[in-house]
Design a protein around this motif. Sequence first.
Motif, PDB file in Angstrom:
ATOM      1  N   ALA A  93       0.832  -1.211   0.000  1.00 58.02           N
ATOM      2  CA  ALA A  93       0.000   0.000   0.000  1.00 58.02           C
ATOM      3  C   ALA A  93       0.865   1.259   0.000  1.00 58.02           C
ATOM      4  O   ALA A  93       0.396   2.337   0.361  1.00 58.02           O
ATOM      5  CB  ALA A  93      -0.923   0.004   1.219  1.00 58.02           C
ATOM      6  N   ALA A  94       2.112   1.120  -0.431  1.00 59.77           N
ATOM      7  CA  ALA A  94       3.052   2.240  -0.379  1.00 59.77           C
ATOM      8  C   ALA A  94       2.683   3.333  -1.373  1.00 59.77           C
ATOM      9  O   ALA A  94       2.115   3.071  -2.438  1.00 59.77           O
ATOM     10  CB  ALA A  94       4.475   1.751  -0.663  1.00 59.77           C
ATOM     11  N   ASP A  95       3.026   4.566  -1.027  1.00 57.98           N
ATOM     12  CA  ASP A  95       2.802   5.715  -1.907  1.00 57.98           C
ATOM     13  C   ASP A  95       3.877   5.816  -2.979  1.00 57.98           C
ATOM     14  O   ASP A  95       3.624   6.340  -4.061  1.00 57.98           O
ATOM     15  CB  ASP A  95       2.775   7.012  -1.090  1.00 57.98           C
ATOM     16  CG  ASP A  95       1.616   7.034  -0.113  1.00 57.98           C
ATOM     17  OD1 ASP A  95       0.461   7.017  -0.574  1.00 57.98           O
ATOM     18  OD2 ASP A  95       1.861   7.059   1.103  1.00 57.98           O
ATOM     19  N   PHE A  96       5.071   5.354  -2.666  1.00 59.25           N
ATOM     20  CA  PHE A  96       6.148   5.331  -3.645  1.00 59.25           C
ATOM     21  C   PHE A  96       7.297   4.509  -3.090  1.00 59.25           C
ATOM     22  O   PHE A  96       7.306   4.123  -1.915  1.00 59.25           O
ATOM     23  CB  PHE A  96       6.624   6.746  -4.017  1.00 59.25           C
ATOM     24  CG  PHE A  96       7.359   7.484  -2.927  1.00 59.25           C
ATOM     25  CD1 PHE A  96       8.749   7.449  -2.829  1.00 59.25           C
ATOM     26  CD2 PHE A  96       6.658   8.237  -1.989  1.00 59.25           C
ATOM     27  CE1 PHE A  96       9.425   8.133  -1.846  1.00 59.25           C
ATOM     28  CE2 PHE A  96       7.323   8.933  -0.987  1.00 59.25           C
ATOM     29  CZ  PHE A  96       8.716   8.879  -0.917  1.00 59.25           C
ATOM     30  N   GLY A  97       8.273   4.242  -3.943  1.00 67.80           N
ATOM     31  CA  GLY A  97       9.487   3.562  -3.528  1.00 67.80           C
ATOM     32  C   GLY A  97      10.698   4.348  -3.969  1.00 67.80           C
ATOM     33  O   GLY A  97      10.624   5.148  -4.911  1.00 67.80           O
ATOM     34  N   VAL A  98      11.819   4.118  -3.304  1.00 66.26           N
ATOM     35  CA  VAL A  98      13.032   4.831  -3.666  1.00 66.26           C
ATOM     36  C   VAL A  98      14.240   3.919  -3.453  1.00 66.26           C
ATOM     37  O   VAL A  98      14.309   3.145  -2.500  1.00 66.26           O
ATOM     38  CB  VAL A  98      13.182   6.132  -2.836  1.00 66.26           C
ATOM     39  CG1 VAL A  98      13.331   5.827  -1.351  1.00 66.26           C
ATOM     40  CG2 VAL A  98      14.356   6.965  -3.325  1.00 66.26           C
ATOM     41  N   VAL A 108      16.496   6.552  -7.607  1.00 61.98           N
ATOM     42  CA  VAL A 108      15.491   6.127  -8.575  1.00 61.98           C
ATOM     43  C   VAL A 108      14.168   6.096  -7.831  1.00 61.98           C
ATOM     44  O   VAL A 108      14.079   5.574  -6.718  1.00 61.98           O
ATOM     45  CB  VAL A 108      15.810   4.737  -9.152  1.00 61.98           C
ATOM     46  CG1 VAL A 108      14.626   4.208  -9.954  1.00 61.98           C
ATOM     47  CG2 VAL A 108      17.045   4.798 -10.031  1.00 61.98           C
ATOM     48  N   ALA A 109      13.124   6.665  -8.437  1.00 62.66           N
ATOM     49  CA  ALA A 109      11.808   6.709  -7.810  1.00 62.66           C
ATOM     50  C   ALA A 109      10.878   5.715  -8.494  1.00 62.66           C
ATOM     51  O   ALA A 109      10.908   5.546  -9.719  1.00 62.66           O
ATOM     52  CB  ALA A 109      11.226   8.118  -7.895  1.00 62.66           C
ATOM     53  N   ILE A 110      10.030   5.059  -7.704  1.00 64.68           N
ATOM     54  CA  ILE A 110       9.041   4.104  -8.189  1.00 64.68           C
ATOM     55  C   ILE A 110       7.664   4.619  -7.777  1.00 64.68           C
ATOM     56  O   ILE A 110       7.449   4.957  -6.608  1.00 64.68           O
ATOM     57  CB  ILE A 110       9.258   2.701  -7.564  1.00 64.68           C
ATOM     58  CG1 ILE A 110      10.746   2.287  -7.640  1.00 64.68           C
ATOM     59  CG2 ILE A 110       8.355   1.684  -8.219  1.00 64.68           C
ATOM     60  CD1 ILE A 110      11.299   2.163  -9.017  1.00 64.68           C
ATOM     61  N   ASP A 111       6.728   4.721  -8.722  1.00 64.90           N
ATOM     62  CA  ASP A 111       5.402   5.204  -8.341  1.00 64.90           C
ATOM     63  C   ASP A 111       4.616   4.106  -7.638  1.00 64.90           C
ATOM     64  O   ASP A 111       5.084   2.967  -7.517  1.00 64.90           O
ATOM     65  CB  ASP A 111       4.642   5.776  -9.545  1.00 64.90           C
ATOM     66  CG  ASP A 111       4.190   4.727 -10.553  1.00 64.90           C
ATOM     67  OD1 ASP A 111       4.140   3.528 -10.211  1.00 64.90           O
ATOM     68  OD2 ASP A 111       3.891   5.098 -11.700  1.00 64.90           O
ATOM     69  N   GLU A 112       3.432   4.437  -7.146  1.00 64.75           N
ATOM     70  CA  GLU A 112       2.665   3.511  -6.302  1.00 64.75           C
ATOM     71  C   GLU A 112       2.205   2.275  -7.057  1.00 64.75           C
ATOM     72  O   GLU A 112       1.838   1.265  -6.449  1.00 64.75           O
ATOM     73  CB  GLU A 112       1.464   4.241  -5.683  1.00 64.75           C
ATOM     74  CG  GLU A 112       0.287   4.490  -6.623  1.00 64.75           C
ATOM     75  CD  GLU A 112       0.494   5.650  -7.589  1.00 64.75           C
ATOM     76  OE1 GLU A 112      -0.412   5.903  -8.405  1.00 64.75           O
ATOM     77  OE2 GLU A 112       1.559   6.311  -7.514  1.00 64.75           O
ATOM     78  N   ARG A 113       2.285   2.290  -8.403  1.00 61.98           N
ATOM     79  CA  ARG A 113       1.906   1.123  -9.198  1.00 61.98           C
ATOM     80  C   ARG A 113       3.087   0.183  -9.433  1.00 61.98           C
ATOM     81  O   ARG A 113       2.917  -0.881 -10.028  1.00 61.98           O
ATOM     82  CB  ARG A 113       1.333   1.573 -10.533  1.00 61.98           C
ATOM     83  CG  ARG A 113       0.128   2.495 -10.432  1.00 61.98           C
ATOM     84  CD  ARG A 113      -0.270   3.013 -11.794  1.00 61.98           C
ATOM     85  NE  ARG A 113       0.847   3.714 -12.433  1.00 61.98           N
ATOM     86  CZ  ARG A 113       0.851   4.110 -13.701  1.00 61.98           C
ATOM     87  NH1 ARG A 113      -0.196   3.877 -14.468  1.00 61.98           N
ATOM     88  NH2 ARG A 113       1.891   4.743 -14.197  1.00 61.98           N
ATOM     89  N   GLY A 114       4.269   0.614  -9.005  1.00 62.01           N
ATOM     90  CA  GLY A 114       5.458  -0.210  -9.205  1.00 62.01           C
ATOM     91  C   GLY A 114       6.202   0.095 -10.479  1.00 62.01           C
ATOM     92  O   GLY A 114       7.002  -0.712 -10.949  1.00 62.01           O
ATOM     93  N   HIS A 115       5.970   1.281 -11.068  1.00 57.98           N
ATOM     94  CA  HIS A 115       6.623   1.678 -12.309  1.00 57.98           C
ATOM     95  C   HIS A 115       7.754   2.666 -12.031  1.00 57.98           C
ATOM     96  O   HIS A 115       7.601   3.590 -11.213  1.00 57.98           O
ATOM     97  CB  HIS A 115       5.614   2.327 -13.264  1.00 57.98           C
ATOM     98  CG  HIS A 115       4.531   1.398 -13.697  1.00 57.98           C
ATOM     99  ND1 HIS A 115       3.344   1.833 -14.260  1.00 57.98           N
ATOM    100  CD2 HIS A 115       4.444   0.035 -13.651  1.00 57.98           C
ATOM    101  CE1 HIS A 115       2.582   0.799 -14.525  1.00 57.98           C
ATOM    102  NE2 HIS A 115       3.228  -0.306 -14.173  1.00 57.98           N
ATOM    103  N   VAL A 116       8.858   2.492 -12.734  1.00 57.46           N
ATOM    104  CA  VAL A 116       9.991   3.411 -12.605  1.00 57.46           C
ATOM    105  C   VAL A 116       9.619   4.770 -13.188  1.00 57.46           C
ATOM    106  O   VAL A 116       9.057   4.863 -14.290  1.00 57.46           O
ATOM    107  CB  VAL A 116      11.233   2.856 -13.332  1.00 57.46           C
ATOM    108  CG1 VAL A 116      12.370   3.885 -13.329  1.00 57.46           C
ATOM    109  CG2 VAL A 116      11.702   1.565 -12.679  1.00 57.46           C
ATOM    110  N   VAL A 117       9.919   5.819 -12.447  1.00 61.81           N
ATOM    111  CA  VAL A 117       9.698   7.183 -12.919  1.00 61.81           C
ATOM    112  C   VAL A 117      10.950   7.638 -13.662  1.00 61.81           C
ATOM    113  O   VAL A 117      12.060   7.539 -13.131  1.00 61.81           O
ATOM    114  CB  VAL A 117       9.408   8.149 -11.750  1.00 61.81           C
ATOM    115  CG1 VAL A 117       9.215   9.582 -12.263  1.00 61.81           C
ATOM    116  CG2 VAL A 117       8.181   7.689 -10.972  1.00 61.81           C
ATOM    117  N   GLY A 118      10.794   8.108 -14.882  1.00 60.13           N
ATOM    118  CA  GLY A 118      11.945   8.550 -15.663  1.00 60.13           C
ATOM    119  C   GLY A 118      12.707   9.673 -14.975  1.00 60.13           C
ATOM    120  O   GLY A 118      12.118  10.523 -14.290  1.00 60.13           O
TER     121      GLY A 118
END
Length: 316
Positions: A93-98, A108-118
Motif C-alpha cells: 500500500a506504499a505511496d512510492f518507492g526509492v 530512482v523513484a518508483i510510483d505507487e503502481r510499481g513503475h519506474v519514474v523517468g
Amino acid sequence: MASWDSLGTEQWLEDAAEDYIERLCDGQSSFDEVHVVVDVGEHRVDNVAETLERLECTVDRVTESSSDAFPRRRVAQNDSVCSTLCNAVATSAADFGVAHDPDADRIVAIDERGHVVGGDTLLALLAKRTVEQSDGSGRVAVPLEASRRIEEVVDDAGGEIVRTQMDGMPGSGPASTTEVVFGGEPSGVHHWPDESPCPDAALSAIHLARLVDDGPSLSRQVQRIDDYSLYFESFSVDKSTRTMSRITDAARNQFEDVQTDDGLFVEDDEAWFVVRPSRTAGELRVTVEGTSDRHAKRLFERVTRLVCTGKSAAVV
C-alpha cells in the motif's frame, strides 16, 4: 603531493551518521500518513530509510536486491531496473518507492503502481515544486542533455532554466556554481543549494515524499508531464578528445548551427541532439529528443552513424 608517510592523521567520528540525520530532519515538518518502500542496497545503507522514519513516514525496507541493476546513468521511464523494489511497491500500500546508489547521492523513484519514474520526469516534478515554492521566480540548473520538457514545466511555473556543464562529479552539485534554487540531472542527482552543499539521496527522498504528501499520487503527477520521445546511448572510446574532434568536423558538414560549448549540440524545430564525452569514463554519451518518435528515431540513427564513423576514423 604529499609523500605516503606525510598524509597526516585520520579521525573516526562515532556519531557522524546520527548528526547527519538530525541535520537533515532539522526544521522539517512531519509527514501525514506517507508510506515508502526503501531499497537499502546490498551494503544495507540505512540513512535514507532512517531519515524518513524520523519524519514519521511508514517505511518498509527491501534488503534482498543485490542482483538488481541500479542504473549507471540516465534513468528512463519504466526501465527494467530495481525490479525487486518495483515488485515490493506494487504489492504493498506504499505511496512510492526509492532506491539509491552505493554512495547515496542519486535516487530512482518508483510510483505507487510499481513503475519506474523517468529521470527527466522526476527532475521536472521536483524543479516545478521548488520554483513554485520560491514564488515562481527561481532559476533551475540542468545539463544540456536534459529533456526540453523540463524547460517547459519550469517556464510554466514562472521560473527559468540555466543550462550548465555537469556530469555527477563527486563532491559537487549541479547548482554549485550558479545562483539557482535547484539543480539536477536525469541520472537521479538532485541539488538544493540552500539546504545542502552537494547532492544527497536522503534529501531527495524527503522532497519526493513532500511532493506526494502535498499532492495527488505520484503516477498522476507523472502523467501531467508531457512525454517527448527520447533516445540515449553510450559508446566506448579510447581517445574521446580525438574522436569528438572528428565527429564535430563531420557534423558541421551535415548540420546547421553546430554548438560546441559543452560537447556537440544541434537543435532544430522538431528534434535536437547532444554528444558529450564522459568526465568519469572512457565513453561518449549521445542523447536525442524529438517532438515525435519519428523525428527522434530518425535523428538518433543519423547521429549514431556519425559517432560510429568518428570512432572508426579515430582508431585508424
